[in-house]
Design an enzyme around this catalytic site. Structure first.
Site, PDB file in Angstrom:
ATOM      1  N   GLY A   1      41.213  42.083  44.573  1.00 54.38           N
ATOM      2  CA  GLY A   1      42.128  42.578  45.592  1.00 54.38           C
ATOM      3  C   GLY A   1      42.376  44.072  45.402  1.00 54.38           C
ATOM      4  O   GLY A   1      41.543  44.902  45.767  1.00 54.38           O
ATOM      5  N   CYS A   2      43.530  44.392  44.813  1.00 55.02           N
ATOM      6  CA  CYS A   2      43.943  45.791  44.715  1.00 55.02           C
ATOM      7  C   CYS A   2      43.110  46.589  43.729  1.00 55.02           C
ATOM      8  O   CYS A   2      42.938  47.794  43.899  1.00 55.02           O
ATOM      9  CB  CYS A   2      45.427  45.850  44.370  1.00 55.02           C
ATOM     10  SG  CYS A   2      46.435  45.136  45.696  1.00 55.02           S
ATOM     11  N   VAL A   3      42.594  45.947  42.694  1.00 57.15           N
ATOM     12  CA  VAL A   3      41.732  46.669  41.753  1.00 57.15           C
ATOM     13  C   VAL A   3      40.470  47.131  42.483  1.00 57.15           C
ATOM     14  O   VAL A   3      40.092  48.301  42.425  1.00 57.15           O
ATOM     15  CB  VAL A   3      41.382  45.789  40.541  1.00 57.15           C
ATOM     16  CG1 VAL A   3      40.263  46.404  39.714  1.00 57.15           C
ATOM     17  CG2 VAL A   3      42.632  45.557  39.688  1.00 57.15           C
TER      18      VAL A   3
END
Lengths: 226, 226, 226, 226
Positions: free
Chosen positions: D168-170
């Site tokens: 996701g955000c990584v």
């Protein structure tokens, strides 16, 4: 460097500086960003639509002067291997890519059409193989272009801004260069405008906040010492 | 709307427009962007560091006027459910987040410190629950902030820009609003500056290219008719 | 629409959906973004460097399938005047514009060179005059390109994403489309990848969070009803 | 460094690498970006909404492991004065700032609300005064935040990415770090995910194209030698 033609008519580095007095009265102080370790130069919109007398917006003495001074600067920069970027504004003939210019500038930007003479770099500036050219569609050379990534990948920390117009695309580029964290330098005499009062006021605005507006000699001295 | 106090001293809508004459001589024409279907209003940096007389940069009549006119505008906008954004500049006390301001504005921005009075919105503007507030660190309200996504998600096509300073963060925001494809409107009298000449020249620059600078009455009429 | 060839070998819409089970066990739920009022379609990197068998990365069945399904989609879209964007990756021969690809992909991207066959759109997709084409240099079709402004100026609220590779530039584009506030739709079968496991896992990741991954039929039905 | 706990169950650095075989069959080669001269570390979303067992999305072993390994990494980095950034996702209670998450993640992100426990950094990571923290609203730590300017102003050329979730955000952050021109390094074991298959596939995708996914030991060795 005695032949640096930064003076033209009543337009001098001193004149522009005098506008700063209002700023100092208003509470602003004079500060300096300073040069970094690895500069690049960008040449903004010195394209035939703005630099030839046949063009609708091509009648400006300040811009003629700017092109000639920039040619001097580039010659020095090439000796030191400084990366040079060129960007011109250019749109499709059908203007499907014109964005919000349509309300304001349809007529006076009509010569900046892809595939025509108006989007060619002025002949006096002689692009070379290692230079990087890209088109843009809005004022800032950063907006919707790969410029920011180019600068970061190459480890550039200082952007020397030349081109036209001071009160338009030059200023837009300076906002983004400053806001993106680059040291931003404007060699006075290398930027030009169609409107002299706009040129001077914008340089004062810029110098008080975002960039060092310096005599061309100082910028050349820095480059020679790289 | 007879009490709209847009005139102050020799600063009038007509005065600013007269600067445009130079632009027309230079080949620019007058154009109009026009209002869209769904506007939002942004209030830029009407924070106590710039709007209270105690502050280093707080002595400007134009800014006082701008705050008062903006209060009038917001009242009308709330009646119609127009989304209102507020943004202030604010940095950490250690200024590790100060970016390139450090060379130029360390002293005069010293009151815009997170957690202090200088970063509070001026009391006359009375934020309400549905308003969206965010801090920014550079001139444009778009740079390094969620503003662009907010506007797109909400289907907003028109950004009405108020705040200070005209020649600083207001202009930076207008560059990005224009370049991002939003219709951009500046209600004259709702933006202010510390330097009057900068205020006028910047409004002329903006109106010729990027945004419609309009009397506040016209903007209020548009909002009432939504 | 019985001839929509979305199935190929063990690669089906149901297979991809089964990956979602892990997500549901992990606490994710199934949600829907939904279509908006004004869509555009973007075709990402269906260029000869990735779609012809002669190319280093051109051997993928999923990509062949994706091109053919996208041709079907575009035909429907043109009937309704939906704006179509094409973007290809392309770099200078000297790769001065290659950014951080240099560490990883020098060899396998060698055919995506400006001015050569590898950067031409696949012949099956037949670009037309009103389409908008632009090059990009990094995965996302938004990064360093005018795409975001085009969408905003044209009032587009829904971006239908096709192209390759699912786990590369398609996914990068979807991140930015989502984060920029556009409704993002992926017609399953119109995106392709060289690695099947990457294709399926990435579609599951995307569908759980950022976009609606839908059978092509549903997207065509939406377009027909515009 | 014998106590680096990068192994957990069947999840090892070797397992993830085996996925790469498909990539090599597909025509990709193995390349290396390499470390630069001045790194920074970013810790993404190791906030209580994702790292505590009470939280809806807080049950992941990989994330627990990631927090503990990141604590080891930060301790080493502080000794060398490496700049550390923290970012968490956080939204208003009324979710007027939620953007396009609303279709997909309303329920499972409900604990990431401004002013509540869910948006606090995990206690094991112990933020210090010189660290820079900022909230974000979308996957990438670059999107709508000041991160890019911070990195450029500080002359950082290498971004070491830790946090959750890998898929996701990584990954969103890695896209932007790569595309912005930073050398991007992922210490394996410092990133975590709720879904193990997503974790592994995403690391393979990333390592083939955008970043060096390395054993934590190698990253620590680099930092020690700064």
């Amino acid at each position: 460097m005695q032949n640096l033609k930064e003076k033209r008519g009543d337009q001098t580095y001193e004149t522009y500086q005098s506008i700063s007095v209002d700023y100092i009265k208003g509470g602003y102080l004079d500060g300096t960003i300073g040069f970094g370790a690895k500069p690049a130069i960008i040449v903004i919109d010195y394209q035939k639509a703005f630099t030839t007398f046949e063009a609708t917006l091509g009648t400006s003495d300040l811009i003629q002067q700017g092109v000639e001074n920039t040619a001097i600067l580039l010659k020095e920069a090439r000796k030191k291997g400084v990366q040079i970027f060129f960007t011109n504004v250019a749109w499709r003939e059908d203007r499907k890519d014109f964005g919000m210019w349509k309300g304001k500038m349809t007529q006076c930007l009509k010569e900046a059409t892809l595939g025509t003479w108006g989007v060619e770099v002025d002949d006096r500036l002689k692009m070379e193989d290692g230079d990087i050219f890209f088109y843009k569609k809005w004022p800032s050379a950063f907006h919707g272009t790969p410029l920011s990534t180019y600068l970061t990948t190459k480890g550039i920390d200082t952007l020397i801004v030349t081109g036209c117009t001071t009160s338009g695309c030059v200023r837009g580029t300076i906002y983004d260069s400053f806001s993106s964290g680059f040291r931003t330098i404007v060699p006075y005499g290398c930027v030009g405008d169609i409107i002299q009062s706009a040129h001077e006021q914008n340089l004062a605005d810029i110098h008080k906040r975002y960039a060092d507006v310096l005599p061309l000699e100082k910028v050349i001295t820095y480059i020679r010492e790289l």
